[in-house]
Design a protein around this motif. Structure first.
Motif, PDB file in Angstrom:
ATOM      1  N   ASP A 109     -12.136 -12.760 -17.952  1.00  0.00           N
ATOM      2  CA  ASP A 109     -13.615 -13.334 -17.437  1.00  0.00           C
ATOM      3  C   ASP A 109     -14.649 -12.563 -18.231  1.00  0.00           C
ATOM      4  OD1 ASP A 109     -12.246 -15.131 -15.718  1.00  0.00           O
ATOM      5  OD2 ASP A 109     -12.333 -13.520 -14.072  1.00  0.00           O
ATOM      6  N   TRP A 110     -14.280 -12.225 -19.536  1.00  0.00           N
ATOM      7  CA  TRP A 110     -15.457 -11.223 -20.224  1.00  0.00           C
ATOM      8  C   TRP A 110     -16.674 -11.941 -20.400  1.00  0.00           C
ATOM      9  CZ3 TRP A 110     -12.968  -6.710 -21.193  1.00  0.00           C
ATOM     10  CH2 TRP A 110     -13.561  -5.779 -22.030  1.00  0.00           C
ATOM     11  N   GLN A 111     -17.858 -11.266 -19.796  1.00  0.00           N
ATOM     12  CA  GLN A 111     -19.023 -11.729 -19.897  1.00  0.00           C
ATOM     13  C   GLN A 111     -19.570 -11.649 -21.285  1.00  0.00           C
ATOM     14  OE1 GLN A 111     -21.985 -11.025 -16.741  1.00  0.00           O
ATOM     15  NE2 GLN A 111     -20.208 -10.307 -15.535  1.00  0.00           N
ATOM     16  N   GLN A 112     -20.424 -12.814 -21.728  1.00  0.00           N
ATOM     17  CA  GLN A 112     -20.869 -12.639 -23.105  1.00  0.00           C
ATOM     18  C   GLN A 112     -21.903 -11.600 -23.065  1.00  0.00           C
ATOM     19  OE1 GLN A 112     -21.507 -16.939 -23.750  1.00  0.00           O
ATOM     20  NE2 GLN A 112     -23.891 -16.301 -23.722  1.00  0.00           N
ATOM     21  N   TRP A 113     -22.606 -11.448 -24.109  1.00  0.00           N
ATOM     22  CA  TRP A 113     -23.623 -10.413 -24.500  1.00  0.00           C
ATOM     23  C   TRP A 113     -24.672 -11.128 -24.368  1.00  0.00           C
ATOM     24  CZ3 TRP A 113     -26.568 -10.229 -29.485  1.00  0.00           C
ATOM     25  CH2 TRP A 113     -27.502  -8.807 -29.115  1.00  0.00           C
ATOM     26  N   ASN A 114     -25.740 -10.397 -23.704  1.00  0.00           N
ATOM     27  CA  ASN A 114     -27.086 -11.025 -23.440  1.00  0.00           C
ATOM     28  C   ASN A 114     -28.035 -10.344 -24.456  1.00  0.00           C
ATOM     29  OD1 ASN A 114     -29.694 -11.383 -22.737  1.00  0.00           O
ATOM     30  ND2 ASN A 114     -29.270 -10.911 -20.419  1.00  0.00           N
ATOM     31  N   SER A 115     -28.367 -11.107 -25.408  1.00  0.00           N
ATOM     32  CA  SER A 115     -29.393 -10.640 -26.664  1.00  0.00           C
ATOM     33  C   SER A 115     -30.389  -9.806 -26.185  1.00  0.00           C
ATOM     34  CB  SER A 115     -29.681 -11.637 -27.663  1.00  0.00           C
ATOM     35  OG  SER A 115     -30.509 -12.539 -26.681  1.00  0.00           O
ATOM     36  N   ALA A 116     -30.916  -9.792 -24.894  1.00  0.00           N
ATOM     37  CA  ALA A 116     -32.149  -8.905 -24.583  1.00  0.00           C
ATOM     38  C   ALA A 116     -31.701  -7.538 -24.310  1.00  0.00           C
ATOM     39  CB  ALA A 116     -32.758  -9.783 -23.241  1.00  0.00           C
ATOM     40  N   ASN A 117     -30.338  -7.411 -24.275  1.00  0.00           N
ATOM     41  CA  ASN A 117     -29.899  -6.026 -23.939  1.00  0.00           C
ATOM     42  C   ASN A 117     -29.424  -5.461 -24.974  1.00  0.00           C
ATOM     43  OD1 ASN A 117     -30.296  -6.473 -21.197  1.00  0.00           O
ATOM     44  ND2 ASN A 117     -28.262  -7.157 -20.791  1.00  0.00           N
TER      45      ASN A 117
END
Length: 282
Positions: free
Chosen positions: A130-138
């Motif tokens: 369930d690996w959450q994808q990267w949020n480009s704002a972070n």
């Protein structure tokens, strides 16, 4: 020591123009793969014992105190069981050895370590649960899922980690994509194979192969030749060993506390079929 290694590489012209750094996921660089004989296998961890040590005395399950920092999960990559490691940033029950981590290792067992002159193949299957994808704002913090380490924790030969939405290989000098986008493979088993000649001079090499869930065989995705791979000093007792699990990289506030507002808080990774095989195969 780091300065000496870097200067030596620069003097030898080993900016890896002689090596290959690529992110190909096609079969263009596929090499024939021989199956290891029984006596070539140094370590084989498959968790079919149902224990977090896979029944091998001396293997560490985790040093993190959380009750769910490590567990056995089912099904595994090829069998009934695998190991699961969990880490939540900012929660001190997932803090161990100076970081937010939950990792297994074989450092206490001399027969599973590596020293200069060894030539080994390392295999591991990894599932990003369930690996959450990267949020480009972070910020693009990394999450390590497999390491070939030195016991002095200085110049590391290899870390496999997720960063942004890629799976990358990072050593003491370079970072390269192994998988440019892991998102199609979340909750699926990804197989890695690493072949290394451990050397303190330019006679070393490292090759990394990947087998994605939709591929029928391993593909060579990264190769470094004429490369210093053993970065520690055996003269002072430094040894090499492998670790697998979850190790979180994170930003820090001015008071040293972990920044949690811009991170995925919880990561869980499954590992299975962890092997050390003696090379060359006979």
């Amino acid at each position: 020591m780091k300065k000496n290694i870097i200067l030596k590489l620069a003097f030898l012209g080993l900016a890896l123009t002689a090596g290959i750094a690529c992110s190909k996921e096609q079969n263009n660089d596929l090499e024939p793969v021989l199956k290891p004989a029984v006596n070539d296998t140094i370590l084989n961890i498959n968790y079919e014992s149902g224990e977090v040590t896979s029944g091998v005395t001396g293997i560490t399950g985790t040093h993190a105190p959380a009750a769910d920092a490590v567990s056995v999960t089912s099904p595994g990559s090829t069998g009934k069981y695998a190991i699961a490691h969990k880490v939540t940033l900012g929660d001190n029950v997932y803090f161990s050895d100076g970081s937010y981590r939950s990792e297994s290792d074989a450092v206490t067992l001399a027969k599973y370590r590596y020293i200069p002159g060894d030539e080994h193949r390392y295999e591991v299957s990894i599932l990003l649960k369930d690996w959450q994808q990267w949020n480009s704002a972070n910020p693009a913090y990394g999450d390590n899922v497999f390491q070939l380490k030195m016991s002095d924790n200085q110049l590391l030969p290899l870390r496999i980690l997720t960063k942004r939405n890629a799976v990358v290989a990072r050593d003491y000098q370079y970072q390269d994509n192994l998988i440019t986008d892991y998102r199609p493979y979340i909750n699926q088993w990804i197989k890695f194979r690493i072949e290394v000649k451990w050397a303190m001079d330019e006679t070393g090499y490292m090759k990394i192969y990947v087998k994605l869930p939709d591929q029928s065989d391993f593909n060579l995705v990264l190769e470094r030749n004429n490369f210093i791979t053993f970065t520690g000093s055996p003269a002072v007792g430094n040894v090499g060993y492998l670790k697998w699990g979850v190790y979180r990289e994170a930003g820090k506030n001015a008071d040293g506390s972990v920044i949690t507002s811009d991170n995925v808080l919880t990561r869980i990774a499954f590992h299975d079929d962890i092997r050390i095989i003696r090379l060359p195969l006979k």
